[in-house]
Design a protein around this motif. Sequence first.
Motif, PDB file in Angstrom:
ATOM      1  N   ASP A 202      30.043  74.157  45.134  1.00 18.01           N
ATOM      2  CA  ASP A 202      30.278  72.974  45.788  1.00 18.01           C
ATOM      3  C   ASP A 202      29.535  71.810  45.629  1.00 18.01           C
ATOM      4  OD1 ASP A 202      32.343  74.506  47.396  1.00 18.01           O
ATOM      5  OD2 ASP A 202      30.487  75.546  48.584  1.00 18.01           O
ATOM      6  N   GLY A 203      29.315  71.680  44.434  1.00 17.29           N
ATOM      7  CA  GLY A 203      28.421  70.494  43.710  1.00 17.29           C
ATOM      8  C   GLY A 203      26.926  70.508  44.050  1.00 17.29           C
ATOM      9  N   VAL A 204      26.548  71.791  44.653  1.00 19.19           N
ATOM     10  CA  VAL A 204      25.142  71.839  44.658  1.00 19.19           C
ATOM     11  C   VAL A 204      24.598  72.965  43.669  1.00 19.19           C
ATOM     12  CG1 VAL A 204      23.320  72.717  46.409  1.00 19.19           C
ATOM     13  CG2 VAL A 204      25.352  71.316  47.355  1.00 19.19           C
ATOM     14  N   ALA A 205      23.509  72.469  43.034  1.00 18.66           N
ATOM     15  CA  ALA A 205      22.742  73.302  42.206  1.00 18.66           C
ATOM     16  C   ALA A 205      21.750  74.116  42.805  1.00 18.66           C
ATOM     17  CB  ALA A 205      21.997  72.471  40.846  1.00 18.66           C
ATOM     18  N   LYS A 206      21.482  75.601  42.828  1.00 20.18           N
ATOM     19  CA  LYS A 206      20.662  76.356  43.280  1.00 20.18           C
ATOM     20  C   LYS A 206      19.886  77.167  42.590  1.00 20.18           C
ATOM     21  CE  LYS A 206      22.281  76.542  48.294  1.00 20.18           C
ATOM     22  NZ  LYS A 206      22.745  77.202  49.406  1.00 20.18           N
ATOM     23  N   VAL A 207      18.359  77.254  42.542  1.00 21.47           N
ATOM     24  CA  VAL A 207      17.831  78.098  41.344  1.00 21.47           C
ATOM     25  C   VAL A 207      18.046  79.713  41.929  1.00 21.47           C
ATOM     26  CG1 VAL A 207      15.574  78.894  40.452  1.00 21.47           C
ATOM     27  CG2 VAL A 207      15.972  76.301  41.449  1.00 21.47           C
ATOM     28  N   VAL A 208      18.690  80.468  40.923  1.00 18.03           N
ATOM     29  CA  VAL A 208      19.257  81.526  41.479  1.00 18.03           C
ATOM     30  C   VAL A 208      18.211  82.776  40.547  1.00 18.03           C
ATOM     31  CG1 VAL A 208      21.249  81.138  42.288  1.00 18.03           C
ATOM     32  CG2 VAL A 208      21.081  81.650  39.843  1.00 18.03           C
ATOM     33  N   SER A 209      17.601  82.101  39.360  1.00 24.29           N
ATOM     34  CA  SER A 209      17.048  83.202  38.438  1.00 24.29           C
ATOM     35  C   SER A 209      15.800  82.261  37.597  1.00 24.29           C
ATOM     36  CB  SER A 209      17.790  83.909  37.616  1.00 24.29           C
ATOM     37  OG  SER A 209      17.059  84.809  36.703  1.00 24.29           O
ATOM     38  N   VAL A 210      15.028  82.957  36.992  1.00 27.80           N
ATOM     39  CA  VAL A 210      14.007  82.617  36.208  1.00 27.80           C
ATOM     40  C   VAL A 210      14.051  83.073  34.846  1.00 27.80           C
ATOM     41  CG1 VAL A 210      11.401  82.061  35.767  1.00 27.80           C
ATOM     42  CG2 VAL A 210      12.407  81.493  37.988  1.00 27.80           C
ATOM     43  N   ILE A 211      14.071  82.067  33.791  1.00 30.13           N
ATOM     44  CA  ILE A 211      14.056  82.668  32.123  1.00 30.13           C
ATOM     45  C   ILE A 211      12.480  83.340  31.992  1.00 30.13           C
ATOM     46  CG2 ILE A 211      13.950  82.169  30.080  1.00 30.13           C
ATOM     47  CD1 ILE A 211      16.780  81.800  31.078  1.00 30.13           C
ATOM     48  N   SER A 212      12.831  84.470  31.543  1.00 32.50           N
ATOM     49  CA  SER A 212      11.678  85.480  31.147  1.00 32.50           C
ATOM     50  C   SER A 212      11.367  85.574  29.595  1.00 32.50           C
ATOM     51  CB  SER A 212      11.573  86.696  31.802  1.00 32.50           C
ATOM     52  OG  SER A 212      10.641  87.798  31.398  1.00 32.50           O
ATOM     53  N   ALA A 213      12.530  85.939  28.854  1.00 36.85           N
ATOM     54  CA  ALA A 213      12.461  86.007  27.433  1.00 36.85           C
ATOM     55  C   ALA A 213      13.765  85.879  26.774  1.00 36.85           C
ATOM     56  CB  ALA A 213      12.025  87.750  27.517  1.00 36.85           C
ATOM     57  N   LYS A 214      13.843  86.125  25.520  1.00 38.39           N
ATOM     58  CA  LYS A 214      15.129  86.154  24.862  1.00 38.39           C
ATOM     59  C   LYS A 214      15.039  87.335  24.095  1.00 38.39           C
ATOM     60  CE  LYS A 214      14.200  83.485  20.458  1.00 38.39           C
ATOM     61  NZ  LYS A 214      14.694  82.185  19.893  1.00 38.39           N
ATOM     62  N   ALA A 215      16.548  87.717  23.613  1.00 36.03           N
ATOM     63  CA  ALA A 215      16.735  88.962  23.007  1.00 36.03           C
ATOM     64  C   ALA A 215      17.661  88.990  22.228  1.00 36.03           C
ATOM     65  CB  ALA A 215      16.824  90.155  24.157  1.00 36.03           C
ATOM     66  N   GLU A 216      18.415  89.934  21.529  1.00 32.58           N
ATOM     67  CA  GLU A 216      19.657  90.149  20.873  1.00 32.58           C
ATOM     68  C   GLU A 216      20.344  91.233  21.551  1.00 32.58           C
ATOM     69  OE1 GLU A 216      19.231  90.165  16.675  1.00 32.58           O
ATOM     70  OE2 GLU A 216      18.471  88.148  16.511  1.00 32.58           O
ATOM     71  N   VAL A 217      21.661  91.122  21.341  1.00 28.06           N
ATOM     72  CA  VAL A 217      22.429  92.024  21.695  1.00 28.06           C
ATOM     73  C   VAL A 217      23.551  91.967  20.644  1.00 28.06           C
ATOM     74  CG1 VAL A 217      24.485  93.050  23.255  1.00 28.06           C
ATOM     75  CG2 VAL A 217      22.389  91.969  24.223  1.00 28.06           C
ATOM     76  N   ASP A 218      23.330  93.385  19.842  1.00 29.02           N
ATOM     77  CA  ASP A 218      24.506  93.428  18.723  1.00 29.02           C
ATOM     78  C   ASP A 218      24.523  92.120  17.766  1.00 29.02           C
ATOM     79  OD1 ASP A 218      24.856  95.888  19.382  1.00 29.02           O
ATOM     80  OD2 ASP A 218      26.663  95.305  20.640  1.00 29.02           O
ATOM     81  N   GLY A 219      23.212  91.769  17.458  1.00 30.24           N
ATOM     82  CA  GLY A 219      23.189  90.343  16.805  1.00 30.24           C
ATOM     83  C   GLY A 219      23.479  89.069  17.271  1.00 30.24           C
ATOM     84  N   ARG A 220      23.851  89.175  18.640  1.00 34.54           N
ATOM     85  CA  ARG A 220      24.228  87.855  19.542  1.00 34.54           C
ATOM     86  C   ARG A 220      22.923  87.423  20.176  1.00 34.54           C
ATOM     87  NH1 ARG A 220      28.942  87.207  24.163  1.00 34.54           N
ATOM     88  NH2 ARG A 220      28.470  84.898  24.591  1.00 34.54           N
ATOM     89  N   LYS A 221      22.429  86.232  20.213  1.00 33.65           N
ATOM     90  CA  LYS A 221      21.148  85.782  20.913  1.00 33.65           C
ATOM     91  C   LYS A 221      21.578  85.516  22.491  1.00 33.65           C
ATOM     92  CE  LYS A 221      19.037  83.220  17.092  1.00 33.65           C
ATOM     93  NZ  LYS A 221      18.773  81.847  16.761  1.00 33.65           N
ATOM     94  N   VAL A 222      20.657  86.204  23.287  1.00 33.40           N
ATOM     95  CA  VAL A 222      20.671  85.983  24.623  1.00 33.40           C
ATOM     96  C   VAL A 222      19.564  85.783  25.269  1.00 33.40           C
ATOM     97  CG1 VAL A 222      22.816  87.820  24.832  1.00 33.40           C
ATOM     98  CG2 VAL A 222      20.234  88.833  24.883  1.00 33.40           C
ATOM     99  N   ALA A 223      19.742  85.180  26.549  1.00 34.75           N
ATOM    100  CA  ALA A 223      18.430  85.378  27.552  1.00 34.75           C
ATOM    101  C   ALA A 223      18.186  86.177  28.316  1.00 34.75           C
ATOM    102  CB  ALA A 223      18.448  83.728  28.105  1.00 34.75           C
ATOM    103  N   ILE A 224      17.138  86.540  28.837  1.00 33.52           N
ATOM    104  CA  ILE A 224      16.755  87.489  29.881  1.00 33.52           C
ATOM    105  C   ILE A 224      16.163  86.676  31.009  1.00 33.52           C
ATOM    106  CG2 ILE A 224      15.580  89.726  30.483  1.00 33.52           C
ATOM    107  CD1 ILE A 224      15.684  90.448  27.608  1.00 33.52           C
ATOM    108  N   ALA A 225      16.581  87.139  32.197  1.00 29.01           N
ATOM    109  CA  ALA A 225      16.128  86.129  33.296  1.00 29.01           C
ATOM    110  C   ALA A 225      16.035  87.078  34.556  1.00 29.01           C
ATOM    111  CB  ALA A 225      17.076  85.167  33.864  1.00 29.01           C
ATOM    112  N   VAL A 226      14.930  86.709  35.544  1.00 30.83           N
ATOM    113  CA  VAL A 226      14.439  87.518  36.491  1.00 30.83           C
ATOM    114  C   VAL A 226      15.238  86.898  38.011  1.00 30.83           C
ATOM    115  CG1 VAL A 226      12.889  88.471  37.946  1.00 30.83           C
ATOM    116  CG2 VAL A 226      12.484  87.836  35.478  1.00 30.83           C
ATOM    117  N   PRO A 227      16.257  87.695  38.516  1.00 27.19           N
ATOM    118  CA  PRO A 227      16.852  87.365  39.934  1.00 27.19           C
ATOM    119  C   PRO A 227      15.703  87.008  40.733  1.00 27.19           C
ATOM    120  CG  PRO A 227      17.865  89.538  39.141  1.00 27.19           C
ATOM    121  CD  PRO A 227      16.525  89.326  38.252  1.00 27.19           C
TER     122      PRO A 227
END
Length: 269
Positions: A202-227
Amino acid sequence: MRHLIPGLLAVLLALPGAARADDAGLLKLETADDSRGWDAVGKLVLGKQGFCTGTLIGPQLVLTAAHCLYDKTTGVQLHPEEIEFQAGFRNGRAVAYRRVSRAVAHPDYRFTAGDALDRVTDDLALLELSQPIRLPSLAPFETGAAPVEGDPVGVVSYAQYREEAPSIQESCEVLAGQRQALILTCNVDFGSSGAPVFSFRDGVAKVVSVISAKAEVDGRKVAIAVPLAEPLATLRAALEDSKSGSAAGVKAVSVLSGGNGAGAKFVKP
């Protein structure tokens, strides 16, 4: 959490001179117009240790990752007064500068966990600023419920090679998630630790998680976050306990397991 997605592999980020990440999907917020509405995200300058990203969630409260509070070589906690929050920092200037008077990590967070992925669990910290930030143009963000698999999310962060202004990515999503962690398609790098993950409803940004680390899944770069849903309530209680002199806050650690902080954790340039 290592079973969230088969083939999840932590990227070793021990050296600050790692190769530059692909900036696809990132929009740099270089001007006042670009940054309007995002100035509550700021750079956390960690003494001489580098920087992380933090978010104002109250006039005097900044949310970030717990591992940002530790010296990556010795494992010793930084003194709060060594940390400065630079709200809306871009091109050499911030909208507001505040020193930190108190820094508390989630009570269940363990910086010395042997496996870097295990260290993602509860990797959250709250910082109390020396003085509140009360500016009409710098409203703290609200927090919201954790997203689920398939939900669109966005990230605003500082990082290596883009430390002079924050960048936003609004086009990533949740690949998988559990109570302990989320795996996101978001583009993050050194310095993005503690960056806010936003939901947009509804046009509102809310913080739902925080970035903790980065990793790979089968060669694809991803981010790991804490809910945030459950850990944030515990973290707020820990901050209140620390004010009354209890031992619920961050404790100094004399030795960092693994020696060089390698693993899925971010280290600062």
